[in-house]
Write a protein that holds these residues in place. Structure first.
Motif, mmCIF file in Angstrom:
data_model
loop_
_atom_site.group_PDB
_atom_site.id
_atom_site.type_symbol
_atom_site.label_atom_id
_atom_site.label_comp_id
_atom_site.label_asym_id
_atom_site.label_seq_id
_atom_site.Cartn_x
_atom_site.Cartn_y
_atom_site.Cartn_z
ATOM 1 N N TYR A 144 16.796 -8.938 -2.149
ATOM 2 C CA TYR A 144 16.181 -8.864 -3.472
ATOM 3 C C TYR A 144 14.667 -9.021 -3.378
ATOM 4 O O TYR A 144 13.922 -8.356 -4.099
ATOM 5 N N GLN A 145 14.218 -9.918 -2.495
ATOM 6 C CA GLN A 145 12.769 -10.107 -2.328
ATOM 7 C C GLN A 145 12.136 -8.805 -1.819
ATOM 8 O O GLN A 145 11.056 -8.418 -2.283
ATOM 9 N N ALA A 146 12.812 -8.150 -0.877
ATOM 10 C CA ALA A 146 12.296 -6.869 -0.363
ATOM 11 C C ALA A 146 12.286 -5.820 -1.472
ATOM 12 O O ALA A 146 11.319 -5.042 -1.607
ATOM 13 N N LEU A 147 13.347 -5.801 -2.279
ATOM 14 C CA LEU A 147 13.418 -4.858 -3.394
ATOM 15 C C LEU A 147 12.313 -5.132 -4.406
ATOM 16 O O LEU A 147 11.664 -4.202 -4.919
ATOM 17 N N ILE A 148 12.068 -6.404 -4.693
ATOM 18 C CA ILE A 148 11.001 -6.789 -5.630
ATOM 19 C C ILE A 148 9.644 -6.355 -5.074
ATOM 20 O O ILE A 148 8.808 -5.804 -5.802
ATOM 21 N N ALA A 149 9.438 -6.589 -3.784
ATOM 22 C CA ALA A 149 8.162 -6.178 -3.164
ATOM 23 C C ALA A 149 8.001 -4.669 -3.245
ATOM 24 O O ALA A 149 6.897 -4.162 -3.542
ATOM 25 N N GLN A 150 9.076 -3.940 -3.017
ATOM 26 C CA GLN A 150 9.029 -2.464 -3.092
ATOM 27 C C GLN A 150 8.709 -2.022 -4.517
ATOM 28 O O GLN A 150 7.875 -1.136 -4.736
ATOM 29 N N LYS A 151 9.369 -2.640 -5.487
ATOM 30 C CA LYS A 151 9.132 -2.287 -6.889
ATOM 31 C C LYS A 151 7.699 -2.622 -7.290
ATOM 32 O O LYS A 151 7.066 -1.859 -8.036
ATOM 33 N N ARG A 152 7.170 -3.739 -6.796
ATOM 34 C CA ARG A 152 5.778 -4.105 -7.120
ATOM 35 C C ARG A 152 4.814 -3.089 -6.502
ATOM 36 O O ARG A 152 3.820 -2.710 -7.123
ATOM 37 N N PHE A 158 1.949 3.316 -9.193
ATOM 38 C CA PHE A 158 2.005 3.984 -10.491
ATOM 39 C C PHE A 158 0.774 3.632 -11.308
ATOM 40 O O PHE A 158 0.152 4.511 -11.928
ATOM 41 N N GLU A 159 0.417 2.332 -11.322
ATOM 42 C CA GLU A 159 -0.750 1.900 -12.084
ATOM 43 C C GLU A 159 -2.016 2.544 -11.521
ATOM 44 O O GLU A 159 -2.906 2.960 -12.273
ATOM 45 N N SER A 160 -2.064 2.649 -10.207
ATOM 46 C CA SER A 160 -3.222 3.268 -9.566
ATOM 47 C C SER A 160 -3.298 4.748 -9.933
ATOM 48 O O SER A 160 -4.375 5.284 -10.247
ATOM 49 N N GLU A 161 -2.178 5.423 -9.911
ATOM 50 C CA GLU A 161 -2.130 6.840 -10.275
ATOM 51 C C GLU A 161 -2.479 7.005 -11.743
ATOM 52 O O GLU A 161 -3.211 7.939 -12.131
ATOM 53 N N LEU A 162 -1.957 6.108 -12.565
ATOM 54 C CA LEU A 162 -2.273 6.158 -13.991
ATOM 55 C C LEU A 162 -3.764 5.951 -14.215
ATOM 56 O O LEU A 162 -4.383 6.654 -15.028
ATOM 57 N N GLN A 163 -4.327 5.031 -13.495
ATOM 58 C CA GLN A 163 -5.763 4.754 -13.614
ATOM 59 C C GLN A 163 -6.581 5.980 -13.194
ATOM 60 O O GLN A 163 -7.552 6.339 -13.834
ATOM 61 N N SER A 164 -6.181 6.623 -12.122
ATOM 62 C CA SER A 164 -6.923 7.812 -11.678
ATOM 63 C C SER A 164 -6.780 8.942 -12.685
ATOM 64 O O SER A 164 -7.718 9.698 -12.927
ATOM 65 N N LEU A 165 -5.587 9.081 -13.301
ATOM 66 C CA LEU A 165 -5.407 10.086 -14.358
ATOM 67 C C LEU A 165 -6.302 9.775 -15.554
ATOM 68 O O LEU A 165 -6.909 10.682 -16.138
#
Length: 176
Positions: A144-152, A158-165
């Motif tokens: 779960y910790q690995a999954l959480i890290a992956q999701k983060r 996503f936030e970075s891509e959104l920011q660049s858009l």
């Protein structure tokens, strides 16, 4: 664990009861042996007195009172012998009851020992099951910790891509 302690307490109580009954049986056996000796002595006395007939007692006595006293003593001895025999019989009954109670206590103790072994085995099995569950939980926690890290990481991407858009839109759209 509480059941194990309770069972151990019951085993200790059974052991104490067995010791107590053992002491009582020993004293009862001593009393029976003493009663047997007294009865044997009384029987020997009666036997020696029975060897002499009542007429011989009357003629060998100095007086009628002495003969009567001797006959009365024999009757009392006979009565005492009967009482001792009854006491001996009741002591034997008590002894048999105590021996039966010791046997029952020993049987109960064996049963309690079996229960204790079963409870200890259950405790060991429960500890193993808990350890396995804990290991499994820790393993899942790592997943779960690995999954959480992956999701983060995906969220940051996503936030970075959104920011660049947003930045490209700001450049393409003139605010004025």
């Amino acid at each position: 664990t509480a059941q194990i302690k309770l069972t151990q307490s019951k085993i200790n109580a059974a052991n104490l009861r067995i010791k107590e009954l053992g002491g009582m049986i020993g004293s009862k056996e001593e009393a029976i042996a003493l009663d047997r000796e007294a009865i044997a002595s009384s029987i020997r006395s009666l036997q020696s007195a029975d060897d002499i007939s009542l007429i011989e007692h009357l003629f060998s006595s100095r007086s009628f009172t002495e003969a009567w006293t001797a006959a009365d003593d024999m009757a009392q001895l006979s009565d005492a012998l009967r009482a001792r025999t009854i006491d001996l019989a009741s002591a034997k009954v008590v002894l048999v009851d105590q021996q039966a109670e010791v046997a029952k206590s020993r049987k109960d103790r064996l049963s309690l020992n079996d229960d204790l072994s079963t409870q200890e085995a259950e405790l060991v099995a429960n500890k193993k099951a808990k350890e396995q569950l804990l290991a499994q939980t820790k393993s899942q926690e790592g997943s779960y910790q690995a999954l959480i890290a992956q999701k983060r990481a995906q969220q940051k991407a996503f936030e970075s891509e959104l920011q660049s858009l947003e930045n490209s839109l700001k450049v393409d759209i003139d605010a004025t």
